[in-house]
Design a protein around this motif. Structure first.
Motif, short mmCIF file in Angstrom:
data_model
loop_
_atom_site.label_atom_id
_atom_site.label_comp_id
_atom_site.label_asym_id
_atom_site.label_seq_id
_atom_site.Cartn_x
_atom_site.Cartn_y
_atom_site.Cartn_z
N PHE A 660 0.86 -1.18 0.00
CA PHE A 660 0.00 0.00 0.00
C PHE A 660 0.90 1.23 0.00
O PHE A 660 1.96 1.23 0.60
N GLY A 661 0.46 2.29 -0.66
CA GLY A 661 1.30 3.49 -0.77
C GLY A 661 1.32 4.31 0.50
O GLY A 661 1.06 3.81 1.60
N ASN A 662 1.63 5.58 0.36
CA ASN A 662 1.72 6.49 1.50
C ASN A 662 0.35 7.13 1.74
O ASN A 662 -0.07 8.02 1.01
N MET A 663 -0.35 6.65 2.77
CA MET A 663 -1.69 7.15 3.08
C MET A 663 -1.60 8.29 4.09
O MET A 663 -1.13 8.10 5.22
N PRO A 664 -2.05 9.51 3.73
CA PRO A 664 -1.96 10.63 4.68
C PRO A 664 -2.91 10.48 5.88
O PRO A 664 -2.52 10.72 7.01
N LEU A 665 -4.17 10.10 5.62
CA LEU A 665 -5.21 10.03 6.66
C LEU A 665 -5.19 11.32 7.48
O LEU A 665 -5.08 11.30 8.70
N ASP A 666 -5.34 12.43 6.78
CA ASP A 666 -5.09 13.74 7.41
C ASP A 666 -6.20 14.75 7.20
O ASP A 666 -6.08 15.91 7.63
N GLY A 667 -7.27 14.37 6.51
CA GLY A 667 -8.31 15.34 6.20
C GLY A 667 -7.86 16.39 5.22
O GLY A 667 -8.47 17.46 5.11
N GLY A 668 -6.78 16.14 4.50
CA GLY A 668 -6.24 17.08 3.53
C GLY A 668 -5.32 18.13 4.11
O GLY A 668 -4.82 18.99 3.38
N ASN A 669 -5.02 18.07 5.40
CA ASN A 669 -4.25 19.14 6.06
C ASN A 669 -2.75 19.06 5.79
O ASN A 669 -2.05 20.07 5.94
N LEU A 670 -2.25 17.88 5.43
CA LEU A 670 -0.82 17.75 5.13
C LEU A 670 -0.55 17.84 3.63
O LEU A 670 0.60 17.67 3.20
N ARG A 726 2.81 24.14 11.85
CA ARG A 726 2.26 23.60 13.10
C ARG A 726 0.73 23.68 13.10
O ARG A 726 0.05 22.80 13.65
N GLU A 727 0.19 24.72 12.47
CA GLU A 727 -1.26 24.86 12.39
C GLU A 727 -1.87 23.70 11.60
O GLU A 727 -2.91 23.14 11.97
N ARG A 728 -1.21 23.32 10.52
CA ARG A 728 -1.69 22.18 9.74
C ARG A 728 -1.57 20.88 10.52
O ARG A 728 -2.44 19.99 10.43
N ILE A 729 -0.52 20.75 11.31
CA ILE A 729 -0.34 19.55 12.14
C ILE A 729 -1.47 19.46 13.16
O ILE A 729 -2.05 18.39 13.39
N GLU A 730 -1.81 20.59 13.78
CA GLU A 730 -2.87 20.60 14.79
C GLU A 730 -4.22 20.24 14.16
O GLU A 730 -5.02 19.50 14.76
N LYS A 731 -4.50 20.74 12.96
CA LYS A 731 -5.75 20.41 12.28
C LYS A 731 -5.82 18.92 11.95
O LYS A 731 -6.89 18.30 12.04
N THR A 732 -4.68 18.33 11.59
CA THR A 732 -4.64 16.89 11.34
C THR A 732 -4.97 16.13 12.61
O THR A 732 -5.74 15.15 12.60
N LYS A 733 -4.42 16.57 13.72
CA LYS A 733 -4.68 15.91 15.00
C LYS A 733 -6.17 15.94 15.34
O LYS A 733 -6.77 14.92 15.71
N GLN A 734 -6.77 17.10 15.21
CA GLN A 734 -8.19 17.25 15.55
C GLN A 734 -9.07 16.44 14.60
O GLN A 734 -10.08 15.85 15.02
#
Length: 768
Positions: A660-670, A726-734
């Motif tokens: 399987f490739g590189n899955m972000p699973l990030d909501g598009g934030n990364l 860091r803002e994008r990282i926080e959005k990914t976390k949420q």
């Protein structure tokens, strides 16, 4: 026979050759000779030029048809730039004076630059530029004996009626009148509106008169008057009070439990009363049964629609499922019966033995159309049976004794209460529409009141309901001959299901490997297969088949093996018909649409025909084109039923494994577009080292470019200087924390990283 690709190639060459032609007299015959040769047809074998026509008005300047293929096709030609409307009318005039056996089913007109095709029976026409001919070749499928289906979509009154009732619903709800009582009030109003226009009571417009003449303009007493009317409709005439006003007593006794439950009175505002009066003005007698599904969707909010997976449907799309399932065979049988009295009697005796179940019936659209079409078939057979040798219709003494198809043959299961109520009422209204048709054709008025039979609509979860218990087959087993299961179960993808829905799917598949990847609709497929397998074993004389609409993902990729391996092999089923991917639109405001397939299957032990009907589409919005297949695979192709199964290791030694490739699973934030990348680097140039090109399947296939934040080696001190990163990282976390999936929530602990991270030095990309 030519393939469609070969025909398209010929069409492109034809269009190129004729792009500069202008004169009718000099070149028209050559044009149509070559046009027919696009389809491999030698014009001299089937059609003639300059067919002389008698019977036209003298001095019209007309008298010869440019091209006539008797019984099938006519062409008229004009010089470039001439009026095609005039040419079309000229062709239709010719049709009217031809002998019956010569009259074509299709008429085409052209001025070299444009071609217009019109179906004679319906008047439906489509015009296109000559240069577009390669994209339009399927429209002339009839020339080579193939079927291209055209079905009418919603009449505008349906949309207007749906919007009107949706607005009234919302006003009542906003005023605090909600829940079960609101829903029941609305379906009762639908019944009254329909009855007012269709002769359910002796005088048309009784309900409008009641509102206009016997309620106050401020709406204050509208709710109480409606409540009093509901009581009257639930009371037999011989039990009504003697002093009941004539304007109430004029309404008939309805029964059917529609008006039996007492509900709270609604407080109407002047605007609500006026809106109800405006709804009365619409011609509800012209409203298609599909209106009831449309109305239901109009009053649901978008969030609820997604949660329930509801996609309500157009008549044309519903008939794509019902046709191959049983209607087409019945039409063919009736055609073969002709005027033979014995065959017509045999045909009529079969219809009451049919049962139809929709295990996700919504507001009943599939059941409504199935019932309507069965009643029309019955009526046509009765009309032929009652026609005497002189062509006249025998007198009918009691039409009720002749009509055997009834709403009690139809069963539904619906999760939500409101559409279940609508389905039950809509079936009664469809019954009345059918009775109107029968009355007109057989010459005797028939109104089926009070209501004595009802469709069996159960409010409940289809996956928690015993379908066979609901059908209660033992009650009239001696009469039953066929059971058909049909519908469009909820469109909920495997990754959007709730935990409860996923558990239902896994349970239905009983430990089948990889059942967890399946869409919600898969549970309906396997449950239908189980029911049909049981019927084959316990009711061997009851023939059965299923046709379900679903998203096309159940015929692609990883879902095929756990679903179809189980249905076809585990439960002994065979795919007998299918529609490949098409756009499933609906009649509701908002027009939700998805790409769907229809798959029809039945017990292999019950197969009586080798016919396999496969419907293909030039594009998702094109008309279906039927082809005869030898065998329909789970991938909806013609060929052997080979299923590609999941494997952890390469089938051949020495071949590297697939990952399987590189899955972000990030909501598009990364992830970053070109513009987002430029904006980020303008604000934080130091982020350059962490931005990498991103290539996914869609971008690879379509040539697009995107980027991502690849923060595997990023140090805390570096990120401290990059607040936008860091803002994008926080959005990914949420985003991960908000997921309903525990597996996704777990990755909130590492929000700067993709879920899957693989960077080999060499790789082969497989777009999937």
């Amino acid at each position: 026979m030519l393939t469609w690709n070969e025909i398209r190639t010929r069409a492109a060459q034809f269009a190129d050759r004729w792009q500069d032609a202008v004169k009718e007299n000099a070149e028209a015959q050559t044009f149509w000779n070559e046009f027919l040769m696009v389809y491999g047809i030698d014009r001299r074998r089937v059609a003639a030029f300059e067919k002389k026509v008698a019977g036209l008005q003298k001095g019209s300047g007309r008298g010869r048809i440019d091209l006539l293929w008797p019984g099938l096709f006519m062409a008229e030609h004009k010089s470039k730039g001439r009026d095609l409307d005039e040419a079309t009318q000229q062709a239709i005039d010719y049709v009217q004076v031809l002998e019956e056996h010569e009259r074509p089913q299709w008429v085409a007109v052209s001025d070299f630059g444009q071609i217009r095709l019109q179906e004679v029976a319906t008047g439906e026409a489509h015009q296109f530029a000559l240069e577009d001919f390669p994209r339009e070749v399927e429209r002339f499928a009839f020339l080579i004996g193939k079927q291209l289906r055209h079905q009418r979509e919603a009449d505008p009154v349906n949309v207007k009626a749906a919007q009107q009732m949706g607005k009234l619903h919302n006003l009542l709800e906003d005023s605090g009148y909600t829940g079960h009582h609101l829903e029941l009030l609305l379906v009762r109003l639908l019944f009254l509106l329909f009855g007012d226009d269709t002769g359910l009571w002796d005088e048309r417009g009784l309900f409008y008169d009641l509102l206009a003449d016997h309620t106050r303009s401020d709406g204050e007493d509208t709710g109480s008057v409606l409540g009093r009317l509901f009581q009257v409709l639930d009371t037999p005439r011989d039990k009504r009070q003697a002093a009941l006003p004539d304007w109430l007593n004029a309404f008939p006794y309805v029964n059917g439990e529609l008006f039996s439950e007492r509900i709270d009175l609604a407080d109407f505002s002047p605007k609500m009363r006026e809106m109800l009066l405006e709804a009365c003005v619409l011609d509800w007698g012209a409203v298609s049964p599909a209106i009831f599904g449309s109305m239901f969707q109009a009053v649901m909010d978008a969030t609820e629609r997604r949660n329930l997976g509801a996609h309500y449907t157009s008549e044309a799309n519903i008939l794509k499922a019902l046709g191959p399932l049983f209607l087409d065979d019945l039409h063919a049988e009736l055609t073969a019966a002709g005027q033979n009295k014995a065959k017509l009697q045999s045909f009529l005796s079969k219809l009451p033995g049919i049962r139809v179940l929709d295990p996700a019936c919504g507001s009943g659209n599939f059941l409504i159309l199935a019932y309507r079409e069965l009643r029309r078939l019955e009526l046509e057979a009765l009309s032929r049976l009652l026609t005497d040798r002189s062509g006249g219709l025998q007198a009918v003494t009691d039409i009720n004794l002749l009509l055997k198809v009834n709403v009690g043959q139809f069963y539904g299961i619906e999760y939500d209460e409101f559409p279940a109520q609508i389905a039950r009422v809509a079936m009664w209204l469809t019954d009345h529409q059918a009775n109107i048709e029968a009355s007109r054709k057989l010459g005797q008025n028939f109104v089926n009141l009070p209501l004595t039979q009802a469709a069996h609509i159960r409010h409940g979860d289809a996956l928690e309901t015993d379908w066979l218990q609901h059908l209660n087959l033992n009650e009239d087993l001696g009469l039953l001959s066929h059971l058909y299961i049909v519908g469009n179960p909820p469109f909920v993808g495997g990754k959007k299901m709730s935990g409860e829905q996923r558990a239902q799917v896994v349970r239905e598949f009983g430990g089948v490997k990889d059942a967890g990847v399946l869409d919600y609709v898969a549970a309906w497929y396997v449950k239908a297969a189980k029911v049909m397998q049981t019927i084959t074993r316990e009711y061997p004389n009851l023939m059965t088949a299923t046709a379900l609409v679903s998203t096309n993902s159940v015929t692609q990729g990883e879902q095929v093996a756990p679903l179809w391996g189980n249905v076809l092999e585990g439960y002994g089923q065979t795919i007998t018909a299918a529609h490949k991917t098409f756009k499933w639109s609906n009649d509701a405001p908002g027009q939700a649409a998805v790409h769907c397939v229809i798959v029809q299957f039945q017990p292999t032990a019950q197969l009586t025909s080798a016919q396999r009907r496969l419907f293909t589409y030039a594009s998702p919005t094109a008309a279906p084109l039927e082809v005869q297949a030898t065998n329909i695979t789970p991938y909806l192709t013609d060929g052997p039923s080979v299923v590609v199964r999941k494997a952890q290791k390469p089938l051949r030694a020495g071949v590297p494994p697939i990952h399987f490739g590189n899955m972000p699973l990030d909501g598009g934030n990364l992830l970053l577009t070109e513009q987002e990348k430029a904006e980020l680097l303008e604000a934080e140039p130091a982020a350059q080292k962490f931005i990498k090109p991103l290539l996914d399947a869609q971008d690879f296939l379509n040539g697009a470019t995107r980027y991502c934040l690849w923060l595997v080696d990023a140090q805390p001190a570096e990120l401290a200087k990059l607040p936008k990163v860091r803002e994008r990282i926080e959005k990914t976390k949420q985003w991960r924390l908000a997921s309903v999936a525990p597996s996704t929530q777990k990755f909130a602990q590492t929000p700067a990283l993709f879920r899957d991270r693989k960077l080999p030095e060499r790789y082969l990309l497989i777009a999937a």
